[in-house]
Design a protein around this motif. Structure first.
Motif, short mmCIF file in Angstrom:
data_model
loop_
_atom_site.label_atom_id
_atom_site.label_comp_id
_atom_site.label_asym_id
_atom_site.label_seq_id
_atom_site.Cartn_x
_atom_site.Cartn_y
_atom_site.Cartn_z
N LEU A 74 148.80 16.40 -3.94
CA LEU A 74 148.99 17.17 -5.16
C LEU A 74 148.49 16.39 -6.38
N GLY A 75 147.70 17.05 -7.21
CA GLY A 75 147.21 16.44 -8.45
C GLY A 75 145.93 15.63 -8.30
N GLU A 76 145.48 15.41 -7.06
CA GLU A 76 144.26 14.63 -6.87
C GLU A 76 143.02 15.48 -7.15
N SER A 77 142.01 14.82 -7.67
CA SER A 77 140.75 15.46 -8.01
C SER A 77 139.89 15.65 -6.77
N VAL A 78 139.17 16.77 -6.73
CA VAL A 78 138.25 17.06 -5.63
C VAL A 78 136.94 17.60 -6.19
N GLU A 79 135.87 17.44 -5.39
CA GLU A 79 134.59 18.02 -5.74
C GLU A 79 134.33 19.21 -4.82
N LEU A 80 134.10 20.36 -5.42
CA LEU A 80 133.79 21.56 -4.67
C LEU A 80 132.31 21.90 -4.87
N ILE A 81 131.67 22.28 -3.80
CA ILE A 81 130.34 22.88 -3.89
C ILE A 81 130.54 24.34 -3.50
N LEU A 82 130.31 25.24 -4.44
CA LEU A 82 130.54 26.67 -4.21
C LEU A 82 129.21 27.40 -4.11
N GLU A 83 129.14 28.31 -3.15
CA GLU A 83 128.01 29.24 -3.08
C GLU A 83 128.56 30.61 -2.73
N LYS A 84 127.89 31.63 -3.21
CA LYS A 84 128.33 32.99 -2.90
C LYS A 84 128.22 33.21 -1.41
N ASP A 85 129.26 33.82 -0.84
CA ASP A 85 129.27 34.14 0.58
C ASP A 85 128.67 35.52 0.75
N THR A 86 127.46 35.56 1.27
CA THR A 86 126.78 36.84 1.44
C THR A 86 126.85 37.34 2.89
N SER A 87 127.67 36.67 3.71
CA SER A 87 127.79 37.09 5.11
C SER A 87 128.44 38.47 5.19
N GLU A 88 128.20 39.14 6.30
CA GLU A 88 128.69 40.51 6.46
C GLU A 88 130.21 40.60 6.39
N TYR A 89 130.91 39.63 6.97
CA TYR A 89 132.36 39.72 7.08
C TYR A 89 133.13 38.75 6.18
N GLY A 90 132.45 37.83 5.55
CA GLY A 90 133.14 36.84 4.72
C GLY A 90 133.69 35.68 5.53
N LEU A 91 133.38 35.65 6.80
CA LEU A 91 133.73 34.58 7.73
C LEU A 91 132.65 34.57 8.81
N PRO A 92 132.41 33.44 9.45
CA PRO A 92 131.47 33.46 10.57
C PRO A 92 132.04 34.29 11.72
N MET A 93 131.22 35.19 12.24
CA MET A 93 131.64 36.04 13.36
C MET A 93 131.42 35.27 14.66
N PRO A 94 132.49 35.04 15.45
CA PRO A 94 132.30 34.36 16.74
C PRO A 94 131.38 35.20 17.64
N GLU A 95 130.45 34.54 18.30
CA GLU A 95 129.52 35.25 19.16
C GLU A 95 130.27 36.04 20.24
N SER A 96 131.38 35.47 20.72
CA SER A 96 132.15 36.15 21.77
C SER A 96 132.65 37.51 21.28
N LEU A 97 133.14 37.57 20.04
CA LEU A 97 133.65 38.84 19.51
C LEU A 97 132.50 39.80 19.23
N MET A 98 131.38 39.28 18.74
CA MET A 98 130.22 40.13 18.47
C MET A 98 129.74 40.81 19.76
N VAL A 99 129.70 40.06 20.85
CA VAL A 99 129.28 40.62 22.14
C VAL A 99 130.24 41.73 22.57
N LEU A 100 131.54 41.47 22.42
CA LEU A 100 132.53 42.50 22.80
C LEU A 100 132.39 43.76 21.94
N LEU A 101 132.16 43.57 20.64
CA LEU A 101 131.98 44.73 19.75
C LEU A 101 130.72 45.50 20.13
#
Length: 172
Positions: A74-101
């Protein structure tokens, strides 16, 4: 975009640890329809996150696991590198779930009718499991549940379905 911020904690509510993000950065990194970012913290952890609005600014939640990996307090400084998430779901889709879908037309239809947040929750459920066999098993349980309830996600019933699939591991 590089941002220097600190680890802070809300005093109340279920959400706690977070990184405050200034109004200027919030305005540059989000829009009315898009608030998802990929956030690299201290070059160690990469998180797919939301810029959660707070007054005119925002914050990014950070869970216990990532705080531990980062070794920050708590209270410690951090460096963030931010980029817009342009992925379809906002998270990486596991290949296993993509195959099932891809293989389950009805399950896929119900999955894609869910809100983006519910889709991310289900993607996270599958992706947090490391074993591909277990990911497939969990994905099968999720899709069967969605078919059973005609797409009306029920967390309690879903947990029961996943437990059933885990006990009867011969689904894959």
């Amino acid at each position: 975009m590089k941002v220097i911020t600190t680890l802070e904690k809300f005093d109340q509510g279920i959400w706690g640890y977070h990184f405050p993000i200034s109004q200027e950065v919030t305005e540059q990194m989000s829009s009315e329809n898009h608030k998802r970012v990929i956030c690299q913290v201290n070059g160690v952890v990469t998180m797919h996150s939301a810029l959660v609005p707070l007054n005119d600014a925002s914050y990014i939640m950070v869970n216990k696991s990532n705080r531990k990996k980062l070794g920050i307090n708590l209270g410690e400084s951090v460096e963030l590198i931010l980029e817009k998430d342009t992925s379809e779901y906002g998270l990486p889709m596991p290949e296993s779930l993509m195959v099932l879908l891809d293989q389950d037309e009805v399950g896929s239809k119900y999955f894609h009718e869910l809100t983006p947040g519910k889709q991310r929750s289900l993607i996270y459920l599958v992706s947090k499991v490391k074993s591909i066999d277990k990911q497939i098993n969990k994905g099968l349980a999720i899709l069967e549940h969605l078919r059973d309830v005609q797409g009306r996600l029920d967390g309690k019933l879903l947990n029961e379905k996943i437990k059933h699939y885990n006990q009867n591991r011969n689904h894959i």
